[in-house]
Design an enzyme around this catalytic site. Structure first.
Site, PDB file in Angstrom:
ATOM      1  CB  CYS A   1      -0.957  -0.014   1.191  1.00 14.87           C
ATOM      2  SG  CYS A   1      -0.146   0.021   2.814  1.00 14.87           S
TER       3      CYS A   1
ATOM      4  CG  HIS B   1      -4.343  -0.360   3.725  1.00 18.44           C
ATOM      5  ND1 HIS B   1      -3.606  -1.221   2.944  1.00 18.44           N
ATOM      6  CD2 HIS B   1      -5.314   0.149   2.922  1.00 18.44           C
ATOM      7  CE1 HIS B   1      -4.120  -1.247   1.726  1.00 18.44           C
ATOM      8  NE2 HIS B   1      -5.149  -0.413   1.680  1.00 18.44           N
TER       9      HIS B   1
ATOM     10  CG  HIS C   1      -6.797   0.393  -1.534  1.00 21.86           C
ATOM     11  ND1 HIS C   1      -6.948  -0.458  -0.460  1.00 21.86           N
ATOM     12  CD2 HIS C   1      -7.876   0.140  -2.332  1.00 21.86           C
ATOM     13  CE1 HIS C   1      -8.053  -1.168  -0.589  1.00 21.86           C
ATOM     14  NE2 HIS C   1      -8.638  -0.816  -1.721  1.00 21.86           N
TER      15      HIS C   1
END
Length: 505
Positions: free
Chosen positions: A401, A459, A471
């Protein structure tokens, strides 16, 4: 040249089919050749258990890593593909050529060149059912292709006919569903990662669908060379032309001359060679890496226009072997080994050392809106690129990420720290109701839910607007997700605005 060359393939049963490769390697000057599958590699001990061809027979052997590896495998299972990918990511195993990304990344790379873009078939991502319905309304018939598959499977054609949706899957028998059920069907494909193209009719001067496969390869001087051209002709009732799907390979010149005349065929051959050369050079520029060979599938329109259908980094050479044109097949086998010998002599085998992004744009004169749009478009260009935790910085083979955010910002001159927790310290908090396109979104993960403060973050993604964010995650790689999705909604922590009028704070 006292050099060992490795041939990596799927589990190599029927090893006699690899003898042409052994002969070509010997002609190029390699002293030894070892044939192996990805599961035969012990990365810890740095040993390979494979087969060497000695005294006219295959001998089982255990050897140290070869000096170079030529990957000729078509990996049909997820496990074998992942094993091959792990080997290619290992820094002490240099390969003759690199892999391409998925279909969408290749399309973005070609689209970046105006000269090539005019030859591309319109291509859109299927992110939600409405995208497919919109293209159906405009074209009535649409091709749906998996973003990540390079095996030719999973390709569907859908056609809107009266109150029904006609579905042809993998070139097989048709089935139909009520048009009211189209949304559910398209959402199922969108979840798997699909792109869309108009279903154009390539039955030009023929009852059967057909296209051309052009092959371009590096030669013994390390330069791109147009190897040749052949035709793939499908069955009348099929949408696929590849021999694995019922098609046949035929010699290009007689086939094209019968339809376009000899003089026009010669001009077409030259134009295809020129376009293929530009494609190879553009993809190397875009990926910032070297390839050994590329197969380019092209359709020829009634007006002699050229349309790019597909680009493959592992063109199926056995299918090039026609009864009348063995020379093209034999040349296609020899060329990569000549290039491998060039690499061996130059000691310029590819490595997996971290590289800078393919380019960094000068965004000093961009407005905030222009800068955000460029970052978002760069991110969407890598849709469905695989996820890998701890991805190599600046790599575009796979992202985690935070490396994904770091990469797309860096391409536009904005340097972010490496981890999501570090990135969450940039800029300032934005209330969820005030989120804007370009804001960074931070989430927890299950292993950090019990932690407090900064340590709870695990994240990051970028907000697109309309309640959606982009993402890289374990479930699908680079994807677009609804912020209201129950899974991510529960893990959401905060939004941060990091792009100001003068850049990144």
């Amino acid at each position: 040249m006292n050099t060992t060359l490795g041939l990596m393939s799927a589990k190599p049963g029927g090893r006699s089919r690899f003898l042409p490769y052994v002969e070509a390697a010997s002609e190029a000057g390699f002293k030894r050749v070892i044939l192996f599958a990805p599961e035969d590699v012990d990365l810890t001990r740095r040993k390979i258990t494979g087969y060497a061809y000695q005294k006219h027979k295959w001998v089982r052997t255990v050897q140290r890593f070869p000096d170079l590896i030529y990957d000729i495998g078509h990996y049909r299972t997820t496990r074998s593909y992942q094993q091959a990918e792990e080997i290619k990511s290992f820094g002490r195993l240099p390969f003759v050529g690199d892999w391409l990304g998925n279909r969408w990344v290749v399309y973005q790379g070609l689209k970046a060149s105006p000269e090539i873009a005019e030859h591309l078939v319109e291509t859109k991502l299927l992110i939600r059912a409405a995208d497919g319905i919109s293209m159906l309304e405009r074209h009535k018939s649409v091709m749906l292709k998996p973003v990540s598959s390079d095996s030719g499977t999973g390709i569907n054609r859908i056609t809107h006919r009266k109150d029904m949706l006609i579905i042809e899957e993998n070139g097989g028998a048709c089935r139909s569903i009520p048009i009211e059920a189209a949304g559910k069907y398209l959402d199922q494909l969108a979840a798997k990662g699909y792109l869309m193209q108009p279903a154009l009719d390539w039955r030009i001067n023929s009852r059967n669908p057909w296209n051309c496969r052009a092959l371009i390869q590096k030669d013994g001087l390390g330069s791109w060379s147009f190897t040749g051209l052949f035709v793939q002709e499908g069955q009348t009732s099929r949408l696929r032309t590849h021999p694995e799907h019922g098609g046949q390979t035929v010699e290009a010149y007689p086939f094209l001359a019968k339809r376009f005349g000899e003089e026009e065929t010669m001009r077409l051959h030259a134009r295809v060679g020129d376009l293929t050369q530009r494609i190879a050079e553009q993809l190397e520029l875009y990926y910032n890496r070297s390839f050994a060979e590329l197969g380019v599938d092209l359709a020829i329109g009634e007006d002699r226009s050229l349309h790019i259908l597909e680009v493959n980094h592992k063109p199926g050479k056995p299918f090039m072997r026609t009864e009348r044109d063995l020379e093209l097949y034999e040349k296609s086998i020899r060329m990569p080994f000549q290039y491998a010998a060039y690499l061996a002599h130059r000691q310029a085998a590819a490595t997996t050392a971290a590289a800078a992004p393919p380019w960094t744009r000068d965004t000093s004169t961009c407005s905030r809106a222009e800068l955000i749009e460029q970052i978002v478009q760069d991110g969407m260009a890598f849709y469905r690129t695989p996820y890998r935790f701890g991805a190599v910085p600046w790599s575009i083979d796979a992202f985690d990420c935070s490396s994904f955010m770091q990469f797309i910002f860096a391409r536009n001159g904005l340097l972010l720290p490496r981890t999501s927790r570090q990135q969450s310290l940039l800029g300032y908090d934005v209330a969820r109701k005030n989120l804007e396109r370009g804001d960074l979104l931070f989430f927890s993960v299950h292993s950090r839910m019990h932690k407090r403060g900064l340590e709870r973050i695990g994240h990051v993604g970028i907000y697109l607007g309309d309640g959606r964010f982009l993402h890289s995650c374990k479930a699908g790689g680079v994807v677009v997700t609804e912020l209201s999705d129950p899974f991510w909604n529960r893990l959401y922590i905060k939004g941060r605005r990091v792009i100001e009028e003068d850049g990144c704070s």
